[in-house]
Design an enzyme around this catalytic site. Structure first.
Site, mmCIF file in Angstrom:
data_model
loop_
_atom_site.group_PDB
_atom_site.id
_atom_site.type_symbol
_atom_site.label_atom_id
_atom_site.label_comp_id
_atom_site.label_asym_id
_atom_site.label_seq_id
_atom_site.Cartn_x
_atom_site.Cartn_y
_atom_site.Cartn_z
ATOM 1 C CG ASP A 73 -2.265 0.403 1.070
ATOM 2 O OD1 ASP A 73 -2.459 1.477 0.491
ATOM 3 O OD2 ASP A 73 -3.174 -0.339 1.494
ATOM 4 C CG ASP B 105 -4.734 5.580 1.145
ATOM 5 O OD1 ASP B 105 -5.622 4.738 1.290
ATOM 6 O OD2 ASP B 105 -4.670 6.641 1.808
ATOM 7 C CD GLU C 188 -8.990 4.331 -1.443
ATOM 8 O OE1 GLU C 188 -9.893 3.950 -0.695
ATOM 9 O OE2 GLU C 188 -8.081 5.091 -1.057
ATOM 10 C CG HIS D 79 -8.940 -1.474 4.612
ATOM 11 N ND1 HIS D 79 -8.696 -1.448 3.250
ATOM 12 C CD2 HIS D 79 -8.580 -0.258 5.078
ATOM 13 C CE1 HIS D 79 -8.217 -0.260 2.925
ATOM 14 N NE2 HIS D 79 -8.125 0.483 4.011
ATOM 15 C CG ASP D 80 -11.478 1.879 3.761
ATOM 16 O OD1 ASP D 80 -10.949 1.802 4.888
ATOM 17 O OD2 ASP D 80 -10.904 2.385 2.769
HETATM 18 O O1 TEU Z 1 -9.607 5.302 2.083
HETATM 19 C C1 TEU Z 1 -10.111 6.340 1.362
HETATM 20 C C2 TEU Z 1 -11.415 6.594 1.868
HETATM 21 O O2 TEU Z 1 -11.590 7.589 2.489
HETATM 22 C C3 TEU Z 1 -12.504 5.636 1.661
HETATM 23 O O3 TEU Z 1 -12.157 4.410 1.237
HETATM 24 C C4 TEU Z 1 -13.335 5.560 2.853
HETATM 25 O O4 TEU Z 1 -12.699 4.943 3.934
HETATM 26 C C5 TEU Z 1 -14.552 4.817 2.511
HETATM 27 O O5 TEU Z 1 -15.097 5.402 1.392
HETATM 28 C C6 TEU Z 1 -15.537 4.844 3.593
HETATM 29 O O6 TEU Z 1 -16.729 4.616 2.997
HETATM 30 C C7 TEU Z 1 -8.250 5.170 2.233
HETATM 31 C C8 TEU Z 1 -7.989 3.979 3.113
HETATM 32 O O7 TEU Z 1 -8.465 2.839 2.451
HETATM 33 C C9 TEU Z 1 -8.631 4.218 4.427
HETATM 34 O O8 TEU Z 1 -8.517 3.103 5.273
HETATM 35 C C10 TEU Z 1 -7.964 5.409 5.041
HETATM 36 O O9 TEU Z 1 -8.605 5.760 6.241
HETATM 37 C C11 TEU Z 1 -7.975 6.615 4.130
HETATM 38 O O10 TEU Z 1 -7.646 6.302 2.794
HETATM 39 C C12 TEU Z 1 -6.946 7.607 4.570
HETATM 40 O O11 TEU Z 1 -5.671 7.107 4.319
#
Ligand code: TEU
Length: 653
Positions: free
Chosen positions: A157, A265, A323, A398-399
């Site tokens: 990542d 990310d 992402e 994971h989100d």
């Molecule tokens: O996530 C980006 C993000 O904001 C989304 O995936 C969000 O968590 C999701 O839409 C909720 O519905 C990335 C990472 O995957 C996340 O875990 C981090 O918190 C975020 O960036 C900040 O690094």
């Protein structure tokens, strides 16, 4: 209406969408057309009716990262081998055989770098070191070697939109306005309201806490720094060439260690509107507003990606996936991923994840979703291949909440069928497939009985704190908020992996307290129980999700022309509960059809007259499904999915 512009010596043809989807993953600006985007002033052409939608399968170049299955590991929750209740790198190494048996080929690790873990490692304080509770750099070297020994690859990542505020760069940046690293981050002076009260530089809302500002005040230097996600995560200033050079070094460092690519990310947030204007009021009554129109997909995004590609990525044979929340426009998506001219191999977009959200209500919201919405969303992403783009496929990460709980029915009666239905959908679509840890077991959301105190994620904690300070205990609002937390919290995906039926689900040793509570269902939802069932190609009564996934991944490989690369077409596309599609490839005499009943009620589906199913190769109800009629009207049981290989009949195409 098509115009061409020349920017930085390159001829670009850019388009503006005539129709926009209203969905947005963060419930922010509905339709987030970036003002600064270099294509924002260019009109979009009328959709081309002449576009050849067939036979792309044969034309697509066949890079290794297309016909592969990526498995995402969330290190904190995968496997603890050192007795501290937190997963670790050696835990991953220990389980490589399990993963390779499943049929996955690439592992993507969520961040393992040194970090204060305010956002579970997405807040990095040292890109060149490992978070000590996860292990050491030597453990990583051993993991890479063991992954390679099994013919697998490792993807890391890359979190470079922001760093932790504990990163030495930020610490130095915060020392004084004159610091040499001051402009490595985004600092702005306060504003003052009519009453003379200090206010942030603009009204943007924080992404992980919509009730707060995206800016954090630093009393030492009396300025605010931009912290889009949380006060602990400071946005890097990508306008600064030194920052970009350092990011390039970070990427090279890991690639030179033998990693095979990056998941990047929120990489589409790196170019922000340098005027930092106030966002339009979309949520009247709220102090802070969604500012994504000004911080996502910005004017210099493609320049920064081009530079990264040119200086680093293109020198290695790797997989790159960006992402990209807030990116819905097809032309923009395509510009990023288009074969050869694009910057990244593929992107994660979130249209599907928005199907059950209400944009105006924010992240914690819910609305029932429709099969029609799903059909349209998937049709859109699949159509990328007709324009030389490449889709990524995922239902979980994971989100996101667990997919069987979210899109199907996770009750004891339907959980297994539902997980298989989602497996069939994903394994028969075109693109690179991403499976999230536990998805292969049909792991479920956090039980409704758990109190909000069990939720650990910074986003959930902020949300619940805000709810509690706004609504009294026992109020209907609190009850509703609790329900939304249960449905939507990121914690749902983060409970420890359930390896077996021993205490703590085998995630950590008995007597050790896991960092997060293990889902109560571990005695019956666990890997050991599912692996113990004979391989799925034997006629077992009920094939568990793990064995089903294993077989589905085999079949996907075996018929890669159809499933991995095939041309996608909807069938019977007005059915209220059944999502059906056909896959074909000029190099194959068969076509495949996938028929998915997204409903707890029985349904009927008409196999198109031009096809006769030669063989149902997969079905939610195993042998019961695969003995279905081969043509005409077929009846589907609740949450029943089917994948069939078909002969093309006399009227067929
Ligand atoms: O996530 C980006 C993000 O904001 C989304 O995936 C969000 O968590 C999701 O839409 C909720 O519905 C990335 C990472 O995957 C996340 O875990 C981090 O918190 C975020 O960036 C900040 O690094």
């Amino acid at each position: 209406m098509r115009r061409e512009i020349s920017i930085a010596g390159r001829l670009l043809t850019k388009c503006r969408p005539s129709v926009r989807l209203s969905y947005n993953p963060f419930a922010q600006t509905p339709g987030n057309w970036p003002r600064m985007s270099r294509f924002s002033s260019i009109p979009r052409p009328e959709p081309s009716t002449a576009m050849d939608t067939r036979n792309h399968c044969a034309k697509a170049d066949r890079r290794w990262w297309k016909n592969t299955v990526v498995y995402q590991i969330y290190p904190a929750s995968f496997k603890d081998t050192d007795g501290d209740g937190l997963g670790n790198i050696n835990g991953i190494t220990e389980k490589l055989d399990y993963l390779s048996e499943l049929g996955v080929e690439v592992l993507w690790l969520s961040p393992i770098y040194r970090s204060p873990q305010k956002d579970m490692g997405y807040d990095i304080s040292n890109y060149y070191a490992i978070h000590p509770p996860f292990g050491t750099m030597d453990d990583v070297h051993r993991l890479i070697a063991e992954v390679k020994r099994r013919g697998m690859k490792l993807v890391m990542d890359l979190v470079v939109n922001h760093t932790s505020t504990e990163h030495p760069w930020f610490v130095e940046s915060a020392v004084s306005k004159e610091s040499l690293r001051r402009n490595w981050y985004i600092w702005r002076p306060p504003k003052y309201d009519k009453e003379g009260h200090r206010q942030p530089p603009n009204n943007w809302a924080c992404l992980l806490d919509e009730s707060e500002s995206a800016w954090t005040y630093h009393s030492g230097t009396e300025e605010y720094y931009l912290s889009l996600f949380s006060p602990y995560q400071a946005d890097l200033n990508w306008e600064n060439a030194d920052v970009r050079a350092e990011v390039h070094d970070v990427a090279r460092f890991w690639l030179d260690k033998g990693v095979s690519g990056f998941r990047m990310d929120v990489i589409n947030l790196i170019s922000k509107d340098q005027r930092f204007p106030d966002a339009e009021i979309l949520h009247p009554g709220k102090k802070y507003q969604p500012g994504d129109k000004y911080f996502a997909n910005g004017a210099r995004l493609t320049d920064y990606l081009q530079e990264l590609k040119e200086k680093v990525l293109s020198k290695y044979d790797i997989l790159t996936v960006g992402e990209m929340p807030f990116l819905e426009d097809e032309e923009q998506q395509l510009e990023i991923v288009k074969a050869e001219e694009g910057y990244l191999d593929m992107i994660f977009t979130f249209e599907m994840m928005g199907l059950d959200m209400v944009s105006e209500e924010g992240r914690f919201s819910f609305r029932p979703w429709s099969v029609d919405g799903l059909r349209k969303t998937i049709d859109k992403t699949q159509s990328m291949t007709t324009k030389m783009g490449w889709p990524s496929l995922f239902c979980e990460n994971h989100d996101q909440p667990r997919s069987v709980s979210r899109w199907c029915d996770d009750s004891a009666a339907h959980r297994v069928c539902g997980s298989k239905l989602l497996c069939m959908m994903q394994t028969s679509l075109t693109g690179t497939l991403y499976v999230y840890q536990g998805e292969e077991l049909g792991m479920r959301n956090i039980p409704a009985t758990w109190e909000p105190e069990e939720y650990k994620d910074v986003e959930s904690v902020s949300y619940w704190t805000h709810v509690c300070s706004t609504w009294p205990d026992g109020s209907p609002e609190r009850k509703r908020a609790k329900d939304l937390l249960r449905r939507k919290a990121r914690d749902n995906a983060r409970t420890p992996f359930q390896w077996d039926s021993t205490s703590n689900g085998g995630f950590c040793a008995a007597g050790v307290k896991p960092w997060m509570r293990v889902n109560d269902d571990y005695p019956w939802v666990n890997a050991a129980a599912q692996v113990a069932v004979a391989r799925a190609n034997e006629k077992t009564a009920i094939v568990p999700p793990y064995r089903f996934w294993q077989r589905a991944l085999d079949i996907r490989k075996q018929y890669a022309n159809l499933f991995v690369y095939g041309d996608f077409e909807l069938i019977q596309n007005t059915h209220p509960t059944v999502f059906g599609f056909k896959k074909s490839c000029i190099q194959e005499s068969d076509v495949s059809i996938t028929v998915l009943n997204f409903s707890g009620k029985e349904a009927e589906f008409m196999v198109p007259a031009e096809y006769q199913v030669r063989r149902w190769v997969m079905g939610s109800y195993d042998s019961l499904s695969t003995e279905k009629p081969k043509e005409g009207l077929i009846s589907l049981l609740p949450w029943e999915g089917l994948v069939g290989l078909c002969k093309v009949g006399a009227n067929g195409t």
